[in-house]
Design a protein around this motif. Structure first.
Motif, PDB file in Angstrom:
ATOM      1  N   GLY A 190       0.830  -1.198   0.000  1.00 22.86           N
ATOM      2  CA  GLY A 190       0.000   0.000   0.000  1.00 22.86           C
ATOM      3  C   GLY A 190       0.863   1.247   0.000  1.00 22.86           C
ATOM      4  N   GLY A 218       0.537   5.672   0.050  1.00 26.02           N
ATOM      5  CA  GLY A 218      -0.392   6.775   0.242  1.00 26.02           C
ATOM      6  C   GLY A 218       0.241   7.960   0.922  1.00 26.02           C
ATOM      7  N   ILE A 219      -0.596   8.670   1.682  1.00 29.90           N
ATOM      8  CA  ILE A 219      -0.139   9.887   2.350  1.00 29.90           C
ATOM      9  C   ILE A 219      -0.233   9.713   3.861  1.00 29.90           C
ATOM     10  CG2 ILE A 219      -0.797  11.392   0.447  1.00 29.90           C
ATOM     11  CD1 ILE A 219      -3.253  12.213   2.143  1.00 29.90           C
ATOM     12  N   VAL A 268       4.771  10.942   2.479  1.00 31.97           N
ATOM     13  CA  VAL A 268       4.316   9.705   1.840  1.00 31.97           C
ATOM     14  C   VAL A 268       4.455   8.546   2.824  1.00 31.97           C
ATOM     15  CG1 VAL A 268       4.807  10.450  -0.511  1.00 31.97           C
ATOM     16  CG2 VAL A 268       6.567   9.272   0.796  1.00 31.97           C
ATOM     17  N   LEU A 327      -8.203   0.012   0.001  1.00 30.96           N
ATOM     18  CA  LEU A 327      -7.837   1.259   0.657  1.00 30.96           C
ATOM     19  C   LEU A 327      -7.910   1.062   2.166  1.00 30.96           C
ATOM     20  CD1 LEU A 327      -7.444   4.406   0.059  1.00 30.96           C
ATOM     21  CD2 LEU A 327      -9.879   4.579   0.515  1.00 30.96           C
ATOM     22  N   ALA A 377      -3.777   7.570   4.727  1.00 33.95           N
ATOM     23  CA  ALA A 377      -4.523   6.621   3.896  1.00 33.95           C
ATOM     24  C   ALA A 377      -3.575   6.013   2.875  1.00 33.95           C
ATOM     25  CB  ALA A 377      -5.679   7.335   3.175  1.00 33.95           C
ATOM     26  N   ARG A 378      -3.824   4.743   2.560  1.00 41.85           N
ATOM     27  CA  ARG A 378      -2.988   4.039   1.580  1.00 41.85           C
ATOM     28  C   ARG A 378      -3.870   3.257   0.601  1.00 41.85           C
ATOM     29  NH1 ARG A 378       0.400   3.144   6.489  1.00 41.85           N
ATOM     30  NH2 ARG A 378      -1.218   1.668   7.062  1.00 41.85           N
ATOM     31  N   TYR A 379      -3.451   3.229  -0.649  1.00 43.94           N
ATOM     32  CA  TYR A 379      -4.094   2.433  -1.688  1.00 43.94           C
ATOM     33  C   TYR A 379      -3.210   1.222  -1.945  1.00 43.94           C
ATOM     34  CZ  TYR A 379      -6.355   1.061  -6.017  1.00 43.94           C
ATOM     35  OH  TYR A 379      -7.022   0.355  -6.970  1.00 43.94           O
ATOM     36  N   TYR A 380      -3.820   0.036  -2.039  1.00 43.41           N
ATOM     37  CA  TYR A 380      -3.059  -1.209  -2.177  1.00 43.41           C
ATOM     38  C   TYR A 380      -3.047  -1.724  -3.608  1.00 43.41           C
ATOM     39  CZ  TYR A 380      -2.443  -1.362   2.769  1.00 43.41           C
ATOM     40  OH  TYR A 380      -2.056  -1.044   4.031  1.00 43.41           O
TER      41      TYR A 380
END
Length: 168
Positions: free
Chosen positions: A35, A37-38, A46, A133, A164-167
């Protein structure tokens, strides 16, 4: 075929497509192990997380430290021992971990300090089942040493952030 029948057939096809798509979206997705994200807070920048197993991961972040001022980088080994909530659309695990932090602190007036030390972290993770997410909030206690010509030495501190992170 009359215009009325074409419109009816088209409406049935569209309705079937929408129902199939909404049913497909309601299925849990298999998110990847990585993942990106920010992270907002201390630091702001990051964030990345790599799952090693279902309950263990390595998380890292790089960004700007607003309180101490300077570039902040950390990496933690995380363990997710408790699931606080397992609902239809999300899972809410708590996590704890330990890691390292480095900070290049700008003290102004041409003075700086390089900090290197340990982090103990605890947090909660809002992990969505239908989208790859997650949203997290965490607090970390710091124990580090500041390398400087002026007034370096051992120090303690706290970092707090959400992100938050996107995988993939």
């Amino acid at each position: 075929m009359s215009t009325h029948r074409w419109i009816t057939a088209l409406a049935i096809i569209c309705l079937g497509t929408v129902c199939a798509a909404s049913r497909a979206e309601a299925q849990p997705v298999e998110k990847g192990a990585l993942g990106v994200g920010i992270i907002l807070g201390e630091p702001t920048g990051v964030s990345a997380k790599l799952y090693l197993a279902d309950d263990t991961a390595i998380a890292a972040a790089a960004g700007f430290a607003f309180i101490e001022g300077g570039l902040h980088v950390h990496a933690d080994y995380l363990w997710h021992p408790w699931v606080l909530e397992d609902a239809e659309h999300f899972v809410l695990p708590a996590y704890i971990g330990a890691g390292l932090r480095a900070l290049n602190e700008d003290r102004g007036g041409g003075s700086s300090a390089f900090h290197m030390g340990l982090r103990g972290v605890a947090g909660m993770l809002f992990d969505f089942k239908e989208v790859p997410l997650d949203v997290f909030v965490e607090v970390a206690g710091l124990f580090d040493y500041a390398f400087t010509n002026d007034d370096g030495g051992i120090g303690f501190g706290i970092n707090a952030a959400l992100g938050a992170r996107y995988y993939f």
